[in-house]
Design a protein around this motif. Structure first.
Motif, PDB file in Angstrom:
ATOM      1  N   VAL A  31     -17.329  12.671 -16.139  1.00 35.05           N
ATOM      2  CA  VAL A  31     -16.791  13.889 -16.343  1.00 35.05           C
ATOM      3  C   VAL A  31     -15.332  14.144 -15.942  1.00 35.05           C
ATOM      4  CG1 VAL A  31     -18.936  15.322 -16.389  1.00 35.05           C
ATOM      5  CG2 VAL A  31     -17.455  15.126 -14.403  1.00 35.05           C
ATOM      6  N   TYR A  32     -14.496  14.957 -16.766  1.00 33.60           N
ATOM      7  CA  TYR A  32     -13.126  15.102 -16.557  1.00 33.60           C
ATOM      8  C   TYR A  32     -13.066  16.293 -15.469  1.00 33.60           C
ATOM      9  CZ  TYR A  32     -12.187  11.442 -19.744  1.00 33.60           C
ATOM     10  OH  TYR A  32     -12.263  10.168 -20.361  1.00 33.60           O
ATOM     11  N   VAL A  33     -12.459  16.275 -14.409  1.00 35.01           N
ATOM     12  CA  VAL A  33     -12.518  17.422 -13.601  1.00 35.01           C
ATOM     13  C   VAL A  33     -10.934  17.469 -13.080  1.00 35.01           C
ATOM     14  CG1 VAL A  33     -13.178  18.520 -11.233  1.00 35.01           C
ATOM     15  CG2 VAL A  33     -14.744  17.007 -12.517  1.00 35.01           C
ATOM     16  N   GLU A  34     -10.613  18.999 -13.199  1.00 35.40           N
ATOM     17  CA  GLU A  34      -9.065  19.274 -12.784  1.00 35.40           C
ATOM     18  C   GLU A  34      -9.154  19.653 -11.319  1.00 35.40           C
ATOM     19  OE1 GLU A  34      -7.055  23.201 -13.812  1.00 35.40           O
ATOM     20  OE2 GLU A  34      -6.590  21.780 -15.459  1.00 35.40           O
ATOM     21  N   THR A  35      -9.001  18.694 -10.439  1.00 37.01           N
ATOM     22  CA  THR A  35      -9.270  18.867  -9.003  1.00 37.01           C
ATOM     23  C   THR A  35      -8.276  18.491  -8.128  1.00 37.01           C
ATOM     24  OG1 THR A  35     -10.995  18.415  -7.265  1.00 37.01           O
ATOM     25  CG2 THR A  35     -10.467  16.636  -8.776  1.00 37.01           C
ATOM     26  N   GLN A  36      -8.009  18.784  -6.869  1.00 33.70           N
ATOM     27  CA  GLN A  36      -7.099  18.354  -5.820  1.00 33.70           C
ATOM     28  C   GLN A  36      -7.691  17.307  -5.043  1.00 33.70           C
ATOM     29  OE1 GLN A  36      -4.090  19.131  -5.775  1.00 33.70           O
ATOM     30  NE2 GLN A  36      -3.821  20.837  -6.918  1.00 33.70           N
ATOM     31  N   SER A  37      -9.126  17.070  -5.205  1.00 30.75           N
ATOM     32  CA  SER A  37      -9.749  16.114  -4.471  1.00 30.75           C
ATOM     33  C   SER A  37      -9.237  14.600  -4.813  1.00 30.75           C
ATOM     34  CB  SER A  37     -11.343  15.852  -4.830  1.00 30.75           C
ATOM     35  OG  SER A  37     -11.900  17.218  -4.481  1.00 30.75           O
TER      36      SER A  37
ATOM     37  N   LEU B 204      -8.313  21.370 -25.145  1.00 32.54           N
ATOM     38  CA  LEU B 204      -8.612  20.360 -24.583  1.00 32.54           C
ATOM     39  C   LEU B 204      -9.005  20.762 -22.826  1.00 32.54           C
ATOM     40  CD1 LEU B 204      -6.273  17.648 -25.588  1.00 32.54           C
ATOM     41  CD2 LEU B 204      -8.913  17.719 -25.781  1.00 32.54           C
ATOM     42  N   LYS B 205      -8.238  21.868 -22.394  1.00 32.08           N
ATOM     43  CA  LYS B 205      -8.034  22.396 -21.128  1.00 32.08           C
ATOM     44  C   LYS B 205      -9.480  23.011 -20.910  1.00 32.08           C
ATOM     45  CE  LYS B 205      -3.913  23.022 -19.057  1.00 32.08           C
ATOM     46  NZ  LYS B 205      -2.819  24.288 -18.452  1.00 32.08           N
ATOM     47  N   GLY B 206      -9.747  23.454 -22.102  1.00 29.26           N
ATOM     48  CA  GLY B 206     -11.268  24.379 -21.973  1.00 29.26           C
ATOM     49  C   GLY B 206     -12.528  23.386 -21.858  1.00 29.26           C
ATOM     50  N   ARG B 207     -12.215  22.061 -22.157  1.00 21.48           N
ATOM     51  CA  ARG B 207     -13.323  20.921 -22.267  1.00 21.48           C
ATOM     52  C   ARG B 207     -13.378  20.381 -20.757  1.00 21.48           C
ATOM     53  NH1 ARG B 207     -13.393  16.792 -26.492  1.00 21.48           N
ATOM     54  NH2 ARG B 207     -15.764  16.766 -25.773  1.00 21.48           N
ATOM     55  N   VAL B 208     -12.237  20.516 -20.043  1.00 24.71           N
ATOM     56  CA  VAL B 208     -12.143  20.015 -18.596  1.00 24.71           C
ATOM     57  C   VAL B 208     -12.506  20.873 -17.635  1.00 24.71           C
ATOM     58  CG1 VAL B 208     -10.374  18.820 -17.034  1.00 24.71           C
ATOM     59  CG2 VAL B 208      -9.998  18.422 -19.560  1.00 24.71           C
ATOM     60  N   PHE B 209     -13.449  20.114 -16.809  1.00 24.16           N
ATOM     61  CA  PHE B 209     -14.187  21.029 -15.768  1.00 24.16           C
ATOM     62  C   PHE B 209     -13.110  21.408 -14.716  1.00 24.16           C
ATOM     63  CE2 PHE B 209     -18.210  18.844 -16.978  1.00 24.16           C
ATOM     64  CZ  PHE B 209     -19.033  20.079 -17.091  1.00 24.16           C
ATOM     65  N   THR B 210     -13.287  22.705 -14.232  1.00 19.30           N
ATOM     66  CA  THR B 210     -12.330  22.680 -12.779  1.00 19.30           C
ATOM     67  C   THR B 210     -13.340  22.482 -11.783  1.00 19.30           C
ATOM     68  OG1 THR B 210     -13.040  25.097 -12.908  1.00 19.30           O
ATOM     69  CG2 THR B 210     -11.017  24.483 -14.067  1.00 19.30           C
ATOM     70  N   ASP B 211     -12.942  22.772 -10.464  1.00 17.86           N
ATOM     71  CA  ASP B 211     -13.920  22.385  -9.528  1.00 17.86           C
ATOM     72  C   ASP B 211     -14.986  23.384  -9.452  1.00 17.86           C
ATOM     73  OD1 ASP B 211     -12.679  20.272  -8.227  1.00 17.86           O
ATOM     74  OD2 ASP B 211     -11.295  21.633  -6.985  1.00 17.86           O
ATOM     75  N   GLU B 212     -14.575  24.827  -9.812  1.00 12.99           N
ATOM     76  CA  GLU B 212     -15.360  25.826  -9.957  1.00 12.99           C
ATOM     77  C   GLU B 212     -16.559  25.457 -10.973  1.00 12.99           C
ATOM     78  OE1 GLU B 212     -15.319  30.485 -10.167  1.00 12.99           O
ATOM     79  OE2 GLU B 212     -13.784  29.552  -8.828  1.00 12.99           O
ATOM     80  N   SER B 213     -15.987  25.327 -12.376  1.00 12.57           N
ATOM     81  CA  SER B 213     -17.014  25.421 -13.189  1.00 12.57           C
ATOM     82  C   SER B 213     -17.861  24.147 -13.268  1.00 12.57           C
ATOM     83  CB  SER B 213     -16.180  25.123 -14.720  1.00 12.57           C
ATOM     84  OG  SER B 213     -15.373  23.992 -14.855  1.00 12.57           O
ATOM     85  N   PHE B 214     -17.365  23.051 -12.652  1.00  4.95           N
ATOM     86  CA  PHE B 214     -18.249  21.909 -12.348  1.00  4.95           C
ATOM     87  C   PHE B 214     -19.320  22.162 -11.439  1.00  4.95           C
ATOM     88  CE2 PHE B 214     -19.204  17.700 -10.659  1.00  4.95           C
ATOM     89  CZ  PHE B 214     -19.800  17.220 -11.795  1.00  4.95           C
TER      90      PHE B 214
ATOM     91  N   LYS C 138     -24.176  19.367 -26.494  1.00  3.35           N
ATOM     92  CA  LYS C 138     -23.577  20.560 -27.256  1.00  3.35           C
ATOM     93  C   LYS C 138     -22.415  21.533 -26.176  1.00  3.35           C
ATOM     94  CE  LYS C 138     -26.983  22.754 -28.468  1.00  3.35           C
ATOM     95  NZ  LYS C 138     -27.787  23.831 -29.116  1.00  3.35           N
ATOM     96  N   GLN C 139     -22.654  21.241 -25.185  1.00  6.02           N
ATOM     97  CA  GLN C 139     -21.797  22.198 -24.132  1.00  6.02           C
ATOM     98  C   GLN C 139     -20.318  22.240 -24.216  1.00  6.02           C
ATOM     99  OE1 GLN C 139     -23.120  24.517 -22.070  1.00  6.02           O
ATOM    100  NE2 GLN C 139     -24.861  23.477 -23.382  1.00  6.02           N
ATOM    101  N   GLY C 140     -19.869  21.098 -24.840  1.00  8.17           N
ATOM    102  CA  GLY C 140     -18.232  21.195 -25.261  1.00  8.17           C
ATOM    103  C   GLY C 140     -17.509  20.834 -24.166  1.00  8.17           C
ATOM    104  N   TYR C 141     -18.077  20.431 -23.245  1.00  6.59           N
ATOM    105  CA  TYR C 141     -17.382  19.745 -22.113  1.00  6.59           C
ATOM    106  C   TYR C 141     -16.949  18.101 -22.215  1.00  6.59           C
ATOM    107  CZ  TYR C 141     -17.719  23.897 -18.781  1.00  6.59           C
ATOM    108  OH  TYR C 141     -17.841  24.970 -18.448  1.00  6.59           O
ATOM    109  N   ALA C 142     -15.764  17.901 -21.754  1.00  9.05           N
ATOM    110  CA  ALA C 142     -15.549  16.542 -21.953  1.00  9.05           C
ATOM    111  C   ALA C 142     -16.381  15.476 -20.923  1.00  9.05           C
ATOM    112  CB  ALA C 142     -14.023  16.074 -21.593  1.00  9.05           C
ATOM    113  N   ILE C 143     -17.679  15.324 -21.356  1.00  6.12           N
ATOM    114  CA  ILE C 143     -18.540  14.372 -20.740  1.00  6.12           C
ATOM    115  C   ILE C 143     -18.552  13.088 -21.559  1.00  6.12           C
ATOM    116  CG2 ILE C 143     -21.123  14.004 -20.093  1.00  6.12           C
ATOM    117  CD1 ILE C 143     -21.227  16.991 -20.114  1.00  6.12           C
TER     118      ILE C 143
END
Length: 197
Positions: A182-188, A74-84, A146-151
């Motif tokens: 999108v789901y983003v792991e962020t401090q924003s 699940l973490k691999g499907r969530v964007f980070t600031d950098e991956s987004f 197909k990207q596998g991100y949680a969109i």
């Protein structure tokens, strides 16, 4: 006769003493066997308990490993600031490979999605794309899927304008507005902003 009677008494006394000694010895052996048997029974019960606990611990360890695998997936499907940010930077190149051009990208307000650290936020994104062919748009949307991100798709609107050279819908020019979250792991907090290097 008295002599024989005395000998007989002595024989009986010796026999009784021998039988008492044998009975005491046998009683002691039986006591030891019963005592060792009780100890073995207790130790067997403790061993069975420990075996059951070891089995439960092993099962819990396996469940923990499976849960960690699911969390990592699940973490691999969530964007980070950098991956987004990388996703957005590559979006124009990727759309270009399908004959499309990204015209405009805008973001909505962040809302909390998961209470973890760093927080996972839901970010609405709107993308406006133009292109020469409807088929390119379909392939581009398939690529995103197909990207596998949680969109999480919200809306897709498409305007198709027939080309002067072709009456085919597949070769018609297209203007696509895609709205997704999108789901983003962020401090924003409210608006997403890239804080990396």
């Amino acid at each position: 006769m008295k002599r024989n009677s005395k000998k007989l008494k002595i024989f009986f006394i010796v026999s009784i003493v021998e039988m008492l000694i044998v009975a005491i010895f046998m009683g002691y052996i039986v006591y030891k066997i019963v005592s060792v048997s009780k100890t073995l029974h207790r130790e067997t019960a403790v061993l069975q308990q420990k075996t059951e606990l070891a089995t439960i611990a092993n099962d819990l360890e396996n469940e923990k490993a499976k849960t960690e695998e699911k969390i990592n997936a699940l973490k691999g499907r969530v964007f980070t600031d950098e991956s987004f940010m990388n996703f957005l930077q590559n979006l124009d190149d990727i759309s270009g490979s399908y004959g499309l051009t990204v015209e405009h990208i805008s973001f909505g307000q962040l809302t909390p999605a998961a209470d973890v650290n760093p927080p996972v936020m839901l970010l609405p994104v709107s993308v406006s794309i133009t292109g020469e062919s409807y088929e390119g748009v379909v392939k581009f949307l398939h690529y995103l899927e197909k990207q596998g991100y949680a969109i999480k798709p919200n809306t897709i609107s498409m305007t198709v304008s027939p080309s002067r050279n072709s009456s085919s819908l597949k070769q018609a020019g297209s203007n696509v507005n895609i709205s997704f979250s999108v789901y983003v792991e962020t401090q924003s907090k409210e608006k997403w902003s890239y804080g990396g290097t």
